[in-house]
Structure formats: C-alpha cells, structure tokens
Design an enzyme around this catalytic site. Sequence first.
Site, mmCIF file in Angstrom:
data_model
loop_
_atom_site.group_PDB
_atom_site.id
_atom_site.type_symbol
_atom_site.label_atom_id
_atom_site.label_comp_id
_atom_site.label_asym_id
_atom_site.label_seq_id
_atom_site.Cartn_x
_atom_site.Cartn_y
_atom_site.Cartn_z
ATOM 1 N N ALA A 1 -5.191 -2.213 -5.471
ATOM 2 C CA ALA A 1 -4.697 -0.838 -5.330
ATOM 3 C C ALA A 1 -5.273 0.012 -6.451
ATOM 4 C CB ALA A 1 -3.177 -0.828 -5.395
ATOM 5 N N SER B 1 -14.775 -2.375 -11.533
ATOM 6 C CA SER B 1 -15.899 -1.622 -10.971
ATOM 7 C C SER B 1 -17.146 -1.704 -11.843
ATOM 8 C CB SER B 1 -15.497 -0.158 -10.810
ATOM 9 O OG SER B 1 -16.635 0.627 -10.523
ATOM 10 N N TYR C 1 -12.914 7.997 -13.301
ATOM 11 C CA TYR C 1 -12.708 6.842 -12.415
ATOM 12 C C TYR C 1 -13.202 5.561 -13.099
ATOM 13 C CZ TYR C 1 -13.929 3.319 -9.005
ATOM 14 O OH TYR C 1 -14.080 2.120 -8.376
ATOM 15 N N ILE D 1 2.281 1.394 -6.830
ATOM 16 C CA ILE D 1 2.224 0.636 -8.092
ATOM 17 C C ILE D 1 2.717 1.468 -9.279
ATOM 18 C CG2 ILE D 1 0.463 -1.016 -7.341
ATOM 19 C CD1 ILE D 1 -1.631 0.694 -8.830
ATOM 20 N N GLY E 1 -5.432 4.130 1.676
ATOM 21 C CA GLY E 1 -5.340 3.029 2.644
ATOM 22 C C GLY E 1 -4.751 3.546 3.957
ATOM 23 N N ASP F 1 0.854 -1.196 0.000
ATOM 24 C CA ASP F 1 0.000 0.000 0.000
ATOM 25 C C ASP F 1 0.888 1.245 0.000
ATOM 26 O OD1 ASP F 1 -3.271 -0.064 0.964
ATOM 27 O OD2 ASP F 1 -2.271 1.885 0.692
ATOM 28 N N GLU G 1 -25.525 9.610 -12.657
ATOM 29 C CA GLU G 1 -25.817 8.562 -11.663
ATOM 30 C C GLU G 1 -26.967 7.682 -12.147
ATOM 31 O OE1 GLU G 1 -24.700 9.533 -7.113
ATOM 32 O OE2 GLU G 1 -26.785 9.752 -7.658
HETATM 33 N N1 UDP Z 1 -26.413 9.016 -1.867
HETATM 34 C C1 UDP Z 1 -27.276 9.786 -1.127
HETATM 35 N N2 UDP Z 1 -26.747 10.720 -0.286
HETATM 36 C C2 UDP Z 1 -25.414 10.921 -0.152
HETATM 37 C C3 UDP Z 1 -24.536 10.120 -0.908
HETATM 38 C C4 UDP Z 1 -25.070 9.181 -1.763
HETATM 39 O O1 UDP Z 1 -28.497 9.646 -1.212
HETATM 40 O O2 UDP Z 1 -25.005 11.808 0.620
HETATM 41 C C5 UDP Z 1 -26.971 8.019 -2.795
HETATM 42 C C6 UDP Z 1 -26.525 8.230 -4.238
HETATM 43 O O3 UDP Z 1 -27.437 9.084 -4.907
HETATM 44 C C7 UDP Z 1 -26.568 6.835 -4.799
HETATM 45 C C8 UDP Z 1 -26.324 5.930 -3.588
HETATM 46 O O4 UDP Z 1 -26.487 6.754 -2.432
HETATM 47 O O5 UDP Z 1 -27.848 6.554 -5.293
HETATM 48 C C9 UDP Z 1 -24.952 5.318 -3.573
HETATM 49 O O6 UDP Z 1 -24.010 6.341 -3.690
HETATM 50 P P1 UDP Z 1 -22.477 6.023 -3.594
HETATM 51 O O7 UDP Z 1 -21.730 7.300 -3.874
HETATM 52 O O8 UDP Z 1 -22.207 5.296 -2.334
HETATM 53 O O9 UDP Z 1 -22.263 4.966 -4.767
HETATM 54 P P2 UDP Z 1 -22.509 5.087 -6.353
HETATM 55 O O10 UDP Z 1 -23.334 6.305 -6.650
HETATM 56 O O11 UDP Z 1 -21.155 5.178 -6.933
HETATM 57 O O12 UDP Z 1 -23.249 3.850 -6.741
#
Ligand code: UDP
Length: 329
Positions: free
Chosen positions: A77, A120, A144, A57, A36, A31, A267
């Site tokens: 990592a 991911s 990302y 890495i 981490g 790490d 999202e």
């Molecule tokens: N989320 C939320 N409030 C927050 C952060 C995230 O409602 O303060 C929701 C976000 O809209 C998503 C879910 O939680 O639907 C998971 O978000 P996270 O960032 O954990 O993962 P990802 O969006 O990458 O799947």
Amino acid sequence: MIALVTGGAGFIGSHLCEMLLEQGHTVRALDNFSTGRRANVAHLINHPKFTLYEGDIRDPETLVTPFQGVEWVFHLAGLADIVPSVENPTTYFEVNVHGTLNVLEFARRNQAKRLVYAASSSSYGIPELYPTPEESPIQPQYPYALTKYMGEELVLHWANVYKMPNLSLRMFNVYGPRSRTTGAYGAVFGVFLAQRLNNKPYTVVGDGQQSRDFTYVTDVCAAFYAAAQSTWVGEAFNVGSGGHQTINRLVELLGGEITYIPKRPGEPDCTFADTRKIHAKLNWQAQVSFEQGVANMLACIDDWRDAPVWEPASIATATASWFKHLGTP
Ligand code: UDP
C-alpha cells in the site's frame, strides 16, 4: 500461511494475491481504494481463501482485524507517481512513511513471521553506475522517491532493533495487465496503450533513446514470494528484468506514429538493476522477456478502453509543477 497484502486491490498487489492463492495460502487484501480498484480483485472475491478488507494504513483502527494472526505481511500500500507527490508532499509522507510505521507496528505486535516491503528503484535518482547495485547512493529526486525510501529505512531499522524478519524489494518499472488505467498522468505503458487504442501518436519524451528496466508483474510477484520463503532478514534487493529497453523499442513493438514531448527534469536516461544479489541470495531471476510482456499487454489492450488519452497539450498541463519544482531555476 495467512498472508496479508496491503494495497491488495492495486496493480501489483492484486497479482500477488492471485499468486498466493494459487500457492494455497489464505489471503487477506487490505486497500482504501484510493488508487486500488475493486475491479482488480473481482475475479478473486468468491475464492474461499480470499478476504478483502477496506482499510487505510493511516488509520490504526482499520488494521486491527486484517492483522489478527497474520503470518506473512506484504506491504504494497502506498502512493505512487511523481507529480501528485510534488503537489501533496504531506499526504505522501503520511501514507508512505507514517502508514509504513503503522504496518510495521501491527506486524510486530502480531508477531508476523515475515514482512516484505515494496520499495522503489526511483530512490537511486540518476545513478552513476549501470547496472545499478544496491549499495549505490540514494538520491531521491522528488517526494515520492524520498518517502518510499524513508519507508524502507523504517522497515530495515525495525529489522535491526526489534529483530523483525523484514526484507525490502526495490522494484524497477513494473508493468503488466491491470497497471493503472485511470487518474493522473503516469507510467508509460498505460499512456501508450490508450494512445494506441485511439489511434493517437505516442508521446515520446526526449528522443526516446532513454531506457528502462521494464520488469513484468508476475516476475515481481515471484520475487515477493521468494523473499517471503527465504531466511534472510534486514536486506534490500533490486528486482529488475536483467536488461533495459529504450522507449523507441517499446514504440517499435507497439507500432504506430510518434510525437515528441520535452525531456523532464530529474529523469534518468537509463534505469538498469544489478540483480546479482537477489539471484545469489533468493535464487530469483526474471523469466518474462520484454517481447513476451509487451505481447501480453497487447492481448488485453481493451482493459485501457476507459483510460485517459493523453496528448502533448494535456501532458504539458499535467506536468507543469514537475517542470516548475524539479527544473533548474
Ligand atoms: N515516457 C514517454 N512518454 C510518456 C510517458 C513516459 O516517453 O508519455 C518515458 C519516460 O520519459 C521514461 C519512460 O517512458 O523514460 C518510463 O516512464 P514512466 O513514467 O513509466 O517511469 P519512470 O520515468 O518513473 O521510470
């Protein structure tokens, strides 16, 4: 086996080290402690079969010793999170892509018997099909997701060209103890647990009806272990819980007040893995229910005592570049 876990002091990596030690293997954790934390592996440090290496890495010199004689390589990592990836794409490329190339070349030179890559589910972007199978289109929405997918392409390409025993696991919303408590605005569990500890309302995005395939960390470790033991090569597998849960359901289980914040661009409204492939080929399926997982998190909620407490205003500031770059102009 002599196992190397890159990112071994991270959230998932530290759980994987723990599991491999329990199974009697010799474990090397590598790490650079950027995200981490030594605290994540403090309970393992005196184990006779555990060694912690500080290395990066991106820096081949620091990889020579940890890779010597290695048999299993678990490559976890990497840099996570959306906003910093939008702000520093070059760093994300160097770590997640070039870093993965370095790991592959060291594994190849040392004739590792197995390499398992932590990929991911964000690479699917906004899927059209639920549950989402592995052959769904790859549509990264931010650097990302793109760089994690480029790492996976390297891993699978190396399996083809160099006949390396490589597999890739596309993880869906992993949660569990030691999920990050500090730093950038990130995964929902850390945000909500800190809010709960401080009696602040949960910052629910949109109407909270969006759902995620929340997968418990020990289940994810079991998937890595099953991948290492299998004879499949050059395959990518989804790793998901078998279901999906709304944010409103999470709030219901945690209990408390809500404040609403704007929906973010890029999202998905739902993430939900089709796990038939991993079940059929690796005989893996998740064991921990969402209710049990959330109860486990509440049992160690004090671990988030020092975590930042996010509020709508600080979230708006922290996510400004997200809206700027990913929103429709
Ligand atoms: N989320 C939320 N409030 C927050 C952060 C995230 O409602 O303060 C929701 C976000 O809209 C998503 C879910 O939680 O639907 C998971 O978000 P996270 O960032 O954990 O993962 P990802 O969006 O990458 O799947």
